[in-house]
Design a protein around this motif. Structure first.
Motif, PDB file in Angstrom:
ATOM      1  N   CYS A   1      -8.758  10.637   4.787  1.00 18.36           N
ATOM      2  CA  CYS A   1      -9.732  10.967   5.845  1.00 18.36           C
ATOM      3  C   CYS A   1      -9.348  10.321   7.168  1.00 18.36           C
ATOM      4  O   CYS A   1     -10.212  10.028   7.999  1.00 18.36           O
ATOM      5  CB  CYS A   1     -11.148  10.537   5.450  1.00 18.36           C
ATOM      6  SG  CYS A   1     -11.688  11.157   3.858  1.00 18.36           S
ATOM      7  N   ASN A   2      -8.080  10.099   7.369  1.00 17.78           N
ATOM      8  CA  ASN A   2      -7.609   9.374   8.540  1.00 17.78           C
ATOM      9  C   ASN A   2      -6.186   9.830   8.856  1.00 17.78           C
ATOM     10  O   ASN A   2      -5.292   9.681   8.017  1.00 17.78           O
ATOM     11  CB  ASN A   2      -7.630   7.868   8.261  1.00 17.78           C
ATOM     12  CG  ASN A   2      -7.398   7.040   9.504  1.00 17.78           C
ATOM     13  OD1 ASN A   2      -6.743   7.478  10.444  1.00 17.78           O
ATOM     14  ND2 ASN A   2      -7.933   5.831   9.514  1.00 17.78           N
ATOM     15  N   PRO A   3      -5.944  10.398  10.037  1.00 19.44           N
ATOM     16  CA  PRO A   3      -4.581  10.816  10.386  1.00 19.44           C
ATOM     17  C   PRO A   3      -3.573   9.676  10.340  1.00 19.44           C
ATOM     18  O   PRO A   3      -2.391   9.908  10.063  1.00 19.44           O
ATOM     19  CB  PRO A   3      -4.739  11.367  11.810  1.00 19.44           C
ATOM     20  CG  PRO A   3      -6.173  11.757  11.915  1.00 19.44           C
ATOM     21  CD  PRO A   3      -6.921  10.760  11.083  1.00 19.44           C
ATOM     22  N   CYS A   4      -4.032   8.451  10.603  1.00 16.43           N
ATOM     23  CA  CYS A   4      -3.111   7.312  10.529  1.00 16.43           C
ATOM     24  C   CYS A   4      -2.587   7.129   9.107  1.00 16.43           C
ATOM     25  O   CYS A   4      -1.412   6.800   8.898  1.00 16.43           O
ATOM     26  CB  CYS A   4      -3.814   6.042  10.999  1.00 16.43           C
ATOM     27  SG  CYS A   4      -4.254   6.032  12.754  1.00 16.43           S
ATOM     28  N   GLY A   5      -3.458   7.343   8.109  1.00 20.86           N
ATOM     29  CA  GLY A   5      -3.014   7.248   6.729  1.00 20.86           C
ATOM     30  C   GLY A   5      -2.013   8.328   6.374  1.00 20.86           C
ATOM     31  O   GLY A   5      -1.061   8.090   5.620  1.00 20.86           O
ATOM     32  N   VAL A   6      -2.214   9.532   6.913  1.00 19.31           N
ATOM     33  CA  VAL A   6      -1.271  10.628   6.668  1.00 19.31           C
ATOM     34  C   VAL A   6       0.085  10.309   7.293  1.00 19.31           C
ATOM     35  O   VAL A   6       1.143  10.512   6.676  1.00 19.31           O
ATOM     36  CB  VAL A   6      -1.832  11.947   7.228  1.00 19.31           C
ATOM     37  CG1 VAL A   6      -0.829  13.076   7.053  1.00 19.31           C
ATOM     38  CG2 VAL A   6      -3.149  12.300   6.538  1.00 19.31           C
ATOM     39  N   LEU A   7       0.064   9.795   8.520  1.00 18.04           N
ATOM     40  CA  LEU A   7       1.317   9.439   9.186  1.00 18.04           C
ATOM     41  C   LEU A   7       2.024   8.302   8.457  1.00 18.04           C
ATOM     42  O   LEU A   7       3.258   8.270   8.381  1.00 18.04           O
ATOM     43  CB  LEU A   7       1.039   9.046  10.636  1.00 18.04           C
ATOM     44  CG  LEU A   7       0.565  10.167  11.560  1.00 18.04           C
ATOM     45  CD1 LEU A   7       0.249   9.621  12.950  1.00 18.04           C
ATOM     46  CD2 LEU A   7       1.613  11.269  11.655  1.00 18.04           C
ATOM     47  N   GLU A   8       1.248   7.381   7.914  1.00 17.32           N
ATOM     48  CA  GLU A   8       1.854   6.284   7.160  1.00 17.32           C
ATOM     49  C   GLU A   8       2.594   6.810   5.937  1.00 17.32           C
ATOM     50  O   GLU A   8       3.734   6.409   5.655  1.00 17.32           O
ATOM     51  CB  GLU A   8       0.779   5.287   6.729  1.00 17.32           C
ATOM     52  CG  GLU A   8       1.326   4.130   5.901  1.00 17.32           C
ATOM     53  CD  GLU A   8       0.233   3.275   5.309  1.00 17.32           C
ATOM     54  OE1 GLU A   8       0.568   2.364   4.532  1.00 17.32           O
ATOM     55  OE2 GLU A   8      -0.954   3.527   5.602  1.00 17.32           O
ATOM     56  N   ARG A   9       1.952   7.724   5.204  1.00 15.99           N
ATOM     57  CA  ARG A   9       2.612   8.290   4.024  1.00 15.99           C
ATOM     58  C   ARG A   9       3.858   9.078   4.411  1.00 15.99           C
ATOM     59  O   ARG A   9       4.863   9.049   3.699  1.00 15.99           O
ATOM     60  CB  ARG A   9       1.630   9.183   3.258  1.00 15.99           C
ATOM     61  CG  ARG A   9       0.551   8.420   2.518  1.00 15.99           C
ATOM     62  CD  ARG A   9      -0.048   9.276   1.413  1.00 15.99           C
ATOM     63  NE  ARG A   9      -0.724  10.443   1.950  1.00 15.99           N
ATOM     64  CZ  ARG A   9      -2.025  10.514   2.170  1.00 15.99           C
ATOM     65  NH1 ARG A   9      -2.783   9.459   1.927  1.00 15.99           N
ATOM     66  NH2 ARG A   9      -2.571  11.611   2.639  1.00 15.99           N
ATOM     67  N   MET A  10       3.789   9.779   5.541  1.00  9.78           N
ATOM     68  CA  MET A  10       4.954  10.541   5.979  1.00  9.78           C
ATOM     69  C   MET A  10       6.103   9.602   6.337  1.00  9.78           C
ATOM     70  O   MET A  10       7.265   9.859   5.991  1.00  9.78           O
ATOM     71  CB  MET A  10       4.586  11.412   7.185  1.00  9.78           C
ATOM     72  CG  MET A  10       5.715  12.328   7.647  1.00  9.78           C
ATOM     73  SD  MET A  10       5.300  13.266   9.132  1.00  9.78           S
ATOM     74  CE  MET A  10       5.280  11.946  10.361  1.00  9.78           C
ATOM     75  N   CYS A  11       5.788   8.502   7.023  1.00 14.62           N
ATOM     76  CA  CYS A  11       6.835   7.546   7.388  1.00 14.62           C
ATOM     77  C   CYS A  11       7.423   6.857   6.165  1.00 14.62           C
ATOM     78  O   CYS A  11       8.586   6.444   6.173  1.00 14.62           O
ATOM     79  CB  CYS A  11       6.277   6.510   8.357  1.00 14.62           C
ATOM     80  SG  CYS A  11       5.837   7.177   9.975  1.00 14.62           S
ATOM     81  N   ARG A  12       6.621   6.735   5.114  1.00 16.37           N
ATOM     82  CA  ARG A  12       7.129   6.161   3.864  1.00 16.37           C
ATOM     83  C   ARG A  12       7.840   7.213   3.016  1.00 16.37           C
ATOM     84  O   ARG A  12       8.205   6.956   1.878  1.00 16.37           O
ATOM     85  CB  ARG A  12       5.978   5.549   3.063  1.00 16.37           C
ATOM     86  CG  ARG A  12       5.295   4.368   3.721  1.00 16.37           C
ATOM     87  CD  ARG A  12       4.220   3.812   2.802  1.00 16.37           C
ATOM     88  NE  ARG A  12       3.408   2.800   3.443  1.00 16.37           N
ATOM     89  CZ  ARG A  12       3.740   1.520   3.571  1.00 16.37           C
ATOM     90  NH1 ARG A  12       4.914   1.120   3.097  1.00 16.37           N
ATOM     91  NH2 ARG A  12       2.942   0.660   4.158  1.00 16.37           N
TER      92      ARG A  12
END
Length: 352
Positions: free
Chosen positions: A168-179
Motif C-alpha cells: 500500500c505504499n509506492p516506496c515499498g514497491v520501489l524497494e522491492r524493484m531495487c532489490r
C-alpha cells in the motif's frame, strides 16, 4: 453574544495566500453575516499546531466558515461503522481475489496472477478510505487526543493484520524493484493500482459523506467537502518531518523480525501512532505517497509541486537513507554483510 464552541474560518491575506485557522473557546459573533468579531479565553491554531495564544482579536471582515461543536457519541459510532464497512468491503475483495488461480511466479512479474494487483488495490482502498474518515474526525470534530490516538492505533493493527503482505505504499514497491524482486513493468502496474484505489477511496468517502449519516458528515457536505492547509509549518519543515517519519518506520520494519511474532504488529502500530502524535501537527505524519495523494493533495493552501516535495520526496528519501544506513554504511563499518536474514521479506505498511 458569546458562544462556547470551536471555529473553522479562512481568509485571503494581503499576499493573496489562503489562510485557515481553527479556534476554540468563547467567541463573539456579530449579527451581520455571522462574522468573527473577537475570540476570548480560547486557543487558536493553524491546522493542528499552536498559532497564537488567546485572547486574540480580529476585525469583523474575517468570515466564519463553521462553528463546530464537540463530537457526539452518535457521530463517533457512525464513523466507526463507516470504518468497519470499508474494512469489510476490502476484505470481501481480498477473499474474492484469493479465489483466482495463482500465477507461476512467487511475486509481481510477467507471470503473476491478477489477484496480486487486486490485493494491492483492495488494501490501498482500505487504507485511504479509513484514513479519509479519521482525518475528517480529526479536522472537523473536537475529538480528544486519547480517542484519536486509540482509533489510530486500532486501525493500524487492523490494517497490518488484514493486508496480507500488500505494501500500500509506492516506496515499498520501489524497494522491492531495487532489490530485484520484480521488474519495472509490474512495479509500475502495482503503483498504478495503488493510485487508482486512492482515487476510488476519495469518491467513496464523498459518497458516504453525501448521505449525511452524522452531523460531522452534514457539516462537511455543507461546505463542499473542503479541507484546509494540512501543513502546520513551512514546506521544508514538513518535508523533514515526513523524511524522519519514513526513516523511523523503515527502521522499525527492518528490525521487527527480532521480536516475538505476537508483538510485531503491535510494535509497528505503536511506532506509527507515536509518529502521528509527534509529527501530525507539522505535516500530518502521512509518510506514504499514495495515502497523501488521497487525503492531502486535494487540500488548499499549497501548490501541487509543494505537496509532491513534502509527501513524495520526503518519504522516498527517508526510506532510502534508512536502507543505506542499516544495509550499507553500518555493515561496512562493522564488517558485516547485512542486518538480518528476513529483511527482504518484510513489507512496509503505513496505516493511521
Amino acid at each position: 453574544m458569546f458562544d462556547p464552541c470551536a471555529l473553522w474560518f479562512e481568509f485571503t491575506d494581503d499576499e493573496g495566500t489562503e489562510r485557515s485557522f481553527y479556534c476554540e473557546g468563547f467567541v463573539r459573533v456579530s449579527g451581520l453575516g455571522r462574522r468573527l468579531d473577537a475570540v476570548a479565553d480560547g486557543l487558536c491554531s493553524r491546522g493542528k499546531s499552536k498559532f497564537s495564544p488567546a485572547p486574540v482579536l480580529w476585525t469583523s471582515s474575517i468570515p466564519v466558515s463553521v462553528c463546530v461543536p464537540a463530537v457526539h457519541m452518535s457521530d463517533l459510532w457512525v464513523s466507526v461503522t463507516v470504518l468497519g464497512a470499508v474494512v469489510a468491503l476490502s476484505e470481501l475483495t481480498r477473499r474474492t481475489a484469493a479465489l483466482l488461480p495463482p500465477g507461476p511466479g512467487p511475486g509481481p512479474g510477467p507471470g503473476a496472477s491478477s489477484w496480486l494487483y487486486l490485493l494491492e488495490a483492495a488494501s490501498t482502498f482500505q487504507l485511504c478510505g479509513c484514513t479519509q474518515e479519521l482525518k475528517l474526525l480529526g479536522d472537523t470534530a473536537r475529538l480528544g487526543p486519547c480517542a484519536g490516538l486509540a482509533l489510530t492505533y486500532t486501525m493500524t493493527v487492523v490494517h497490518i493484520s488484514t493486508f496480507r503482505g500488500a505494501s500500500c505504499n509506492p516506496c515499498g514497491v520501489l524497494e522491492r524493484m531495487c532489490r530485484r524482486s520484480g521488474g519495472a513493468g509490474p512495479a509500475l502496474l502495482l503503483c498504478a493500482c495503488q493510485f487508482a484505489a486512492a482515487v476510488a477511496a476519495q469518491y467513496f468517502a464523498r459518497f458516504v459523506w453525501s448521505l449525511g449519516l452524522s452531523d460531522v458528515h452534514l457539516r462537511h457536505r455543507r461546505f463542499g467537502y473542503r479541507c484546509f492547509d494540512p501543513l502546520g509549518g513551512t514546506v521544508p519543515e514538513a518535508a523533514a518531518v515526513e523524511l524522519a517519519c519514513a526513516f523511523t518506520v523503515q527502521a522499525a520494519v527492518m528490525h521487527v523480525h527480532k521480536l516475538d511474532q505476537r508483538l510485531r504488529v503491535h510494535v509497528i502500530a505503536a511506532v506509527i501512532t507515536g509518529l502521528v502524535y509527534t509529527g501530525g501537527a507539522v505535516s500530518g505524519a502521512v509518510f506514504n505517497p499514495v495515502l497523501a495523494f488521497s487525503i492531502q493533495f486535494p487540500c488548499s493552501g499549497h501548490t501541487y509541486l509543494e505537496y509532491c516535495f513534502v509527501y513524495w520526496l520526503g518519504p522516498l528519501l527517508g526510506m532510502a537513507s534508512c536502507i543505506l544506513l542499516f544495509e550499507k554504511i553500518i555493515p561496512f563499518l562493522s564488517g558485516k554483510s547485512t542486518i538480518g536474514p528476513d529483511v527482504h521479506a518484510v513489507h512496509k505498511q503505513k496505516t493511521h
